[in-house]
Design an enzyme around this catalytic site. Structure first.
Site, mmCIF file in Angstrom:
data_model
loop_
_atom_site.group_PDB
_atom_site.id
_atom_site.type_symbol
_atom_site.label_atom_id
_atom_site.label_comp_id
_atom_site.label_asym_id
_atom_site.label_seq_id
_atom_site.Cartn_x
_atom_site.Cartn_y
_atom_site.Cartn_z
ATOM 1 N N LYS A 151 0.830 -1.199 0.000
ATOM 2 C CA LYS A 151 0.000 0.000 0.000
ATOM 3 C C LYS A 151 0.869 1.254 0.000
ATOM 4 O O LYS A 151 1.805 1.375 0.780
ATOM 5 C CB LYS A 151 -0.914 -0.007 1.225
ATOM 6 C CG LYS A 151 -1.858 -1.197 1.268
ATOM 7 C CD LYS A 151 -2.647 -1.263 2.561
ATOM 8 C CE LYS A 151 -1.772 -1.564 3.753
ATOM 9 N NZ LYS A 151 -2.556 -1.888 4.970
ATOM 10 N N THR A 157 -7.250 9.036 9.010
ATOM 11 C CA THR A 157 -6.979 7.769 8.325
ATOM 12 C C THR A 157 -6.905 6.586 9.290
ATOM 13 O O THR A 157 -6.368 5.535 8.948
ATOM 14 C CB THR A 157 -5.639 7.867 7.561
ATOM 15 O OG1 THR A 157 -4.582 8.203 8.486
ATOM 16 C CG2 THR A 157 -5.703 8.927 6.473
ATOM 17 N N GLY A 208 -7.544 3.332 10.801
ATOM 18 C CA GLY A 208 -8.221 2.121 10.360
ATOM 19 C C GLY A 208 -8.260 1.888 8.869
ATOM 20 O O GLY A 208 -8.948 0.980 8.401
ATOM 21 N N THR A 209 -7.510 2.660 8.099
ATOM 22 C CA THR A 209 -7.544 2.473 6.641
ATOM 23 C C THR A 209 -7.021 1.098 6.233
ATOM 24 O O THR A 209 -7.569 0.461 5.334
ATOM 25 C CB THR A 209 -6.719 3.563 5.920
ATOM 26 O OG1 THR A 209 -5.418 3.646 6.520
ATOM 27 C CG2 THR A 209 -7.397 4.915 6.003
ATOM 28 N N GLY A 210 -5.965 0.629 6.898
ATOM 29 C CA GLY A 210 -5.409 -0.683 6.551
ATOM 30 C C GLY A 210 -6.377 -1.813 6.856
ATOM 31 O O GLY A 210 -6.552 -2.737 6.055
ATOM 32 N N CYS A 211 -7.027 -1.733 8.025
ATOM 33 C CA CYS A 211 -8.030 -2.742 8.396
ATOM 34 C C CYS A 211 -9.170 -2.741 7.388
ATOM 35 O O CYS A 211 -9.662 -3.798 6.968
ATOM 36 C CB CYS A 211 -8.586 -2.442 9.787
ATOM 37 S SG CYS A 211 -7.354 -2.298 11.090
#
Length: 260
Positions: free
Chosen positions: A173, A204, A206-209
């Site tokens: 990412k 941002t 929690g964007t990865g989750c």
């Protein structure tokens, strides 16, 4: 209805972890289930404490799900100890789980460490071989590839290096890059950029989750990996673009933006 299981930590402020996964899976059209690896005391400004589930209780949670509502996909997020990783890997092998998305959560958006050092080795040796795809961000990719990543060329090299080393597809990412939000996929049958427009939103958390859960949801629905990534990126872009602003730090996304 297609189903998905999140194996991850709980976020008390609701923006990341299990809470973000359930919201994301629901909005992406699958039935969401969970096995909690840890409780965290956290908010948008940082992590205050972590209390792990015991290996025995995590095993009970996973068994309870698989024995009743077998998941079509599994998303794995924060797992902070080698013992818990071992339980997850053993149970997923036992149940022959498919469509496994591993988000190798090592560092929170706030910069706090979320995983013990000895767990990193267990993660790569136990879970990566089971994964359909892993979704590291740039700081995590630097740890996994053992190289600095500062531009798109580095991203490509690091993703390919991780893919070759661990044998799983890698979606690196670019959200931590200063240039744009494009992600690079390195897999057996393809190397591909998924272009993304950087949205000027400081919230941002929690964007990865959210991205990994959206990918798992679309894999559960039968889409191939590339299409699942494309759909997941469209969803997360929409959740960022509405500019929800909650909390005093890096706030959460608006996971239910489609309803408004």
């Amino acid at each position: 209805m297609k189903t998905a299981l999140s194996i991850a930590g709980s976020d008390s402020c609701g923006g990341a972890g299990i809470q973000a996964d359930i919201k994301t899976m629901t909005m992406n059209g699958v039935y969401a289930m969970s096995a909690v690896t840890a409780l965290t005391a956290q908010n948008t400004t940082g992590v205050r404490g972590i209390q792990e589930s015991s290996p025995e209780f995590l095993r009970e949670q996973i068994d309870a799900v698989f024995e009743d509502i077998y998941p079509d996909a599994v998303k794995i997020g924060m797992v902070s100890s080698a013992e818990l990783i071992g339980v997850i890997a053993e149970r997923l092998r036992y149940y022959k789980a498919e469509n496994i998305v591993v988000d190798p959560v090592m560092v929170a958006t706030s910069g706090a460490s979320l995983i013990k050092s000895e767990a990193v080795r267990a993660l790569t040796e136990e879970l990566f071989p089971l994964a359909t795809v892993i979704t590291p961000n740039i700081p995590e990719a630097e740890i996994l590839s053992e190289m600095p990543v500062s531009d798109k060329t580095d991203m490509m090299e690091a993703a390919k290096k991780i893919h070759e080393k661990y044998g799983c597809a890698v979606l690196l990412k670019g959200g931590h890059s200063t240039s744009d939000a494009s992600d690079f996929l390195a897999a057996d049958d393809r190397c591909e950029w998924f272009e993304g427009k950087r949205i000027d939103n400081a919230n941002t958390h929690g964007t990865g989750c959210t991205l990994s859960s959206a990918i798992a949801s679309n894999l559960a629905k039968g889409f191939e990996l590339g299409e699942s990534v494309k759909r997941a990126k469209e969803y997360i872009s929409g959740a960022l673009a509405v500019m929800l602003d909650l909390g005093k730090g890096s706030g959460p996304l608006q996971h239910n933006y489609i309803l408004f």
